[in-house]
Design a protein around this motif. Sequence first.
Motif, PDB file in Angstrom:
ATOM      1  N   LEU A 142      32.660  48.791  42.587  1.00  0.00           N
ATOM      2  CA  LEU A 142      31.982  47.595  41.839  1.00  0.00           C
ATOM      3  C   LEU A 142      30.981  46.813  42.755  1.00  0.00           C
ATOM      4  CD1 LEU A 142      35.550  46.078  40.547  1.00  0.00           C
ATOM      5  CD2 LEU A 142      33.520  47.604  39.457  1.00  0.00           C
ATOM      6  N   PRO A 143      30.010  46.206  42.370  1.00  0.00           N
ATOM      7  CA  PRO A 143      29.046  45.403  43.081  1.00  0.00           C
ATOM      8  C   PRO A 143      29.599  44.492  43.822  1.00  0.00           C
ATOM      9  CG  PRO A 143      28.500  45.679  40.691  1.00  0.00           C
ATOM     10  CD  PRO A 143      29.852  46.337  40.740  1.00  0.00           C
ATOM     11  N   GLN A 144      30.699  43.713  43.715  1.00  0.00           N
ATOM     12  CA  GLN A 144      30.983  42.729  44.555  1.00  0.00           C
ATOM     13  C   GLN A 144      31.927  43.111  45.650  1.00  0.00           C
ATOM     14  OE1 GLN A 144      31.957  43.217  41.364  1.00  0.00           O
ATOM     15  NE2 GLN A 144      34.216  42.762  41.044  1.00  0.00           N
TER      16      GLN A 144
ATOM     17  N   VAL B 293      30.542  45.678  50.464  1.00  0.00           N
ATOM     18  CA  VAL B 293      30.669  45.911  51.846  1.00  0.00           C
ATOM     19  C   VAL B 293      31.843  46.975  52.256  1.00  0.00           C
ATOM     20  CG1 VAL B 293      31.763  44.537  54.037  1.00  0.00           C
ATOM     21  CG2 VAL B 293      30.053  43.375  52.417  1.00  0.00           C
ATOM     22  N   TRP B 294      32.753  46.915  51.280  1.00  0.00           N
ATOM     23  CA  TRP B 294      34.045  47.995  51.644  1.00  0.00           C
ATOM     24  C   TRP B 294      33.341  49.343  51.205  1.00  0.00           C
ATOM     25  CZ3 TRP B 294      37.271  46.214  54.453  1.00  0.00           C
ATOM     26  CH2 TRP B 294      37.612  44.770  54.235  1.00  0.00           C
ATOM     27  N   ARG B 295      32.258  49.421  50.097  1.00  0.00           N
ATOM     28  CA  ARG B 295      31.922  50.859  49.741  1.00  0.00           C
ATOM     29  C   ARG B 295      31.105  51.513  51.191  1.00  0.00           C
ATOM     30  NH1 ARG B 295      29.767  49.274  45.513  1.00  0.00           N
ATOM     31  NH2 ARG B 295      27.699  48.846  46.270  1.00  0.00           N
ATOM     32  N   GLN B 296      30.222  50.245  51.787  1.00  0.00           N
ATOM     33  CA  GLN B 296      29.569  50.811  52.913  1.00  0.00           C
ATOM     34  C   GLN B 296      30.316  51.315  54.018  1.00  0.00           C
ATOM     35  OE1 GLN B 296      27.076  47.557  53.822  1.00  0.00           O
ATOM     36  NE2 GLN B 296      25.433  48.167  52.187  1.00  0.00           N
TER      37      GLN B 296
ATOM     38  N   MET C  99      57.118  49.078  43.480  1.00  0.00           N
ATOM     39  CA  MET C  99      55.945  48.622  43.923  1.00  0.00           C
ATOM     40  C   MET C  99      55.258  47.596  42.820  1.00  0.00           C
ATOM     41  SD  MET C  99      52.632  51.198  44.316  1.00  0.00           S
ATOM     42  CE  MET C  99      53.655  52.587  44.296  1.00  0.00           C
ATOM     43  N   PHE C 100      54.904  46.532  43.231  1.00  0.00           N
ATOM     44  CA  PHE C 100      54.148  45.627  42.375  1.00  0.00           C
ATOM     45  C   PHE C 100      52.597  45.906  42.531  1.00  0.00           C
ATOM     46  CE2 PHE C 100      57.851  43.176  43.639  1.00  0.00           C
ATOM     47  CZ  PHE C 100      58.411  43.214  42.279  1.00  0.00           C
ATOM     48  N   LEU C 101      51.951  45.852  41.546  1.00  0.00           N
ATOM     49  CA  LEU C 101      50.390  46.282  41.459  1.00  0.00           C
ATOM     50  C   LEU C 101      49.672  44.989  40.961  1.00  0.00           C
ATOM     51  CD1 LEU C 101      48.037  48.212  41.700  1.00  0.00           C
ATOM     52  CD2 LEU C 101      48.942  49.099  39.406  1.00  0.00           C
ATOM     53  N   LEU C 102      48.826  44.577  41.820  1.00  0.00           N
ATOM     54  CA  LEU C 102      47.831  43.755  41.471  1.00  0.00           C
ATOM     55  C   LEU C 102      46.482  44.129  41.405  1.00  0.00           C
ATOM     56  CD1 LEU C 102      48.894  40.649  43.903  1.00  0.00           C
ATOM     57  CD2 LEU C 102      49.482  40.922  41.488  1.00  0.00           C
ATOM     58  N   SER C 103      45.754  43.919  40.467  1.00  0.00           N
ATOM     59  CA  SER C 103      44.348  44.355  40.451  1.00  0.00           C
ATOM     60  C   SER C 103      43.613  43.177  39.838  1.00  0.00           C
ATOM     61  CB  SER C 103      44.330  45.863  39.446  1.00  0.00           C
ATOM     62  OG  SER C 103      43.154  46.297  39.511  1.00  0.00           O
ATOM     63  N   GLY C 104      42.771  42.792  40.470  1.00  0.00           N
ATOM     64  CA  GLY C 104      41.897  41.773  39.993  1.00  0.00           C
ATOM     65  C   GLY C 104      42.865  40.203  40.099  1.00  0.00           C
ATOM     66  N   HIS C 105      42.122  39.286  39.370  1.00  0.00           N
ATOM     67  CA  HIS C 105      43.128  38.160  39.609  1.00  0.00           C
ATOM     68  C   HIS C 105      43.954  38.054  38.448  1.00  0.00           C
ATOM     69  CE1 HIS C 105      39.769  36.502  42.192  1.00  0.00           C
ATOM     70  NE2 HIS C 105      38.998  36.828  41.354  1.00  0.00           N
ATOM     71  N   VAL C 106      45.101  37.779  38.948  1.00  0.00           N
ATOM     72  CA  VAL C 106      46.280  37.490  37.924  1.00  0.00           C
ATOM     73  C   VAL C 106      46.869  36.202  37.999  1.00  0.00           C
ATOM     74  CG1 VAL C 106      48.668  38.477  37.532  1.00  0.00           C
ATOM     75  CG2 VAL C 106      46.934  40.021  38.603  1.00  0.00           C
ATOM     76  N   ALA C 107      47.325  35.757  37.009  1.00  0.00           N
ATOM     77  CA  ALA C 107      47.947  34.285  36.972  1.00  0.00           C
ATOM     78  C   ALA C 107      49.373  34.687  36.871  1.00  0.00           C
ATOM     79  CB  ALA C 107      47.586  33.730  35.674  1.00  0.00           C
ATOM     80  N   LEU C 108      50.290  33.934  37.791  1.00  0.00           N
ATOM     81  CA  LEU C 108      51.555  34.245  37.959  1.00  0.00           C
ATOM     82  C   LEU C 108      52.402  33.056  37.442  1.00  0.00           C
ATOM     83  CD1 LEU C 108      51.387  36.386  41.140  1.00  0.00           C
ATOM     84  CD2 LEU C 108      51.350  37.360  38.816  1.00  0.00           C
ATOM     85  N   LYS C 109      53.555  33.411  36.995  1.00  0.00           N
ATOM     86  CA  LYS C 109      54.558  32.227  36.926  1.00  0.00           C
ATOM     87  C   LYS C 109      55.088  31.931  38.180  1.00  0.00           C
ATOM     88  CE  LYS C 109      55.731  33.306  32.292  1.00  0.00           C
ATOM     89  NZ  LYS C 109      56.774  33.508  31.234  1.00  0.00           N
ATOM     90  N   PRO C 110      55.473  30.679  38.704  1.00  0.00           N
ATOM     91  CA  PRO C 110      55.870  30.267  40.075  1.00  0.00           C
ATOM     92  C   PRO C 110      56.882  31.112  40.536  1.00  0.00           C
ATOM     93  CG  PRO C 110      55.510  28.351  38.482  1.00  0.00           C
ATOM     94  CD  PRO C 110      55.314  29.464  37.561  1.00  0.00           C
ATOM     95  N   ARG C 111      57.952  31.656  39.788  1.00  0.00           N
ATOM     96  CA  ARG C 111      58.988  32.390  40.148  1.00  0.00           C
ATOM     97  C   ARG C 111      58.535  33.874  40.900  1.00  0.00           C
ATOM     98  NH1 ARG C 111      64.021  33.744  36.815  1.00  0.00           N
ATOM     99  NH2 ARG C 111      63.934  31.484  36.735  1.00  0.00           N
ATOM    100  N   ILE C 112      57.486  34.306  40.162  1.00  0.00           N
ATOM    101  CA  ILE C 112      57.134  35.445  40.136  1.00  0.00           C
ATOM    102  C   ILE C 112      56.096  35.295  41.455  1.00  0.00           C
ATOM    103  CG2 ILE C 112      55.527  37.399  39.562  1.00  0.00           C
ATOM    104  CD1 ILE C 112      56.779  36.958  36.430  1.00  0.00           C
ATOM    105  N   SER C 113      55.436  34.345  41.396  1.00  0.00           N
ATOM    106  CA  SER C 113      54.459  34.098  42.574  1.00  0.00           C
ATOM    107  C   SER C 113      55.065  33.858  43.943  1.00  0.00           C
ATOM    108  CB  SER C 113      53.617  32.805  42.261  1.00  0.00           C
ATOM    109  OG  SER C 113      52.668  32.636  43.321  1.00  0.00           O
TER     110      SER C 113
END
Length: 108
Positions: free
Chosen positions: A58-60, A63-66, A1-15
């Motif tokens: 998180l404040p941003q 909508v999902w919290r509601q 399982m790959f886990l992304l949390s927030g913004h992640v800069a990825l190398k092209p192959r991984i992307s």
Amino acid sequence: MFLLSGHVALKPRISRLFSSLPTLTLFTKDPCPLCDEAKEQLEPLGHRFVLQQVDISLPQNAVWRQRYALDIPVFHLNGRFAMKHRVDLQLLDSLLRDEQGTGGQEDA
């Protein structure tokens, strides 16, 4: 399982690898013991999707919290509701197969 949390800069192959897998979004908060348990239950199918977590506290993410405050864990697959409260591996397997059959295209 790959886990992304927030913004992640990825190398092209991984992307490219990530873009070929569907995204399973987990709506969660910290702490969330049920969410932790759900993530463990996902492991058998984890090679078939990228797991993205959205912290509804998180404040941003107000909508999902509601929408999901009393229902987490909640899962969306490629932006569409998939399941909540508990992981259903049979359902997830079926949804992932459907995504493979449609090429992962979302409804417009």
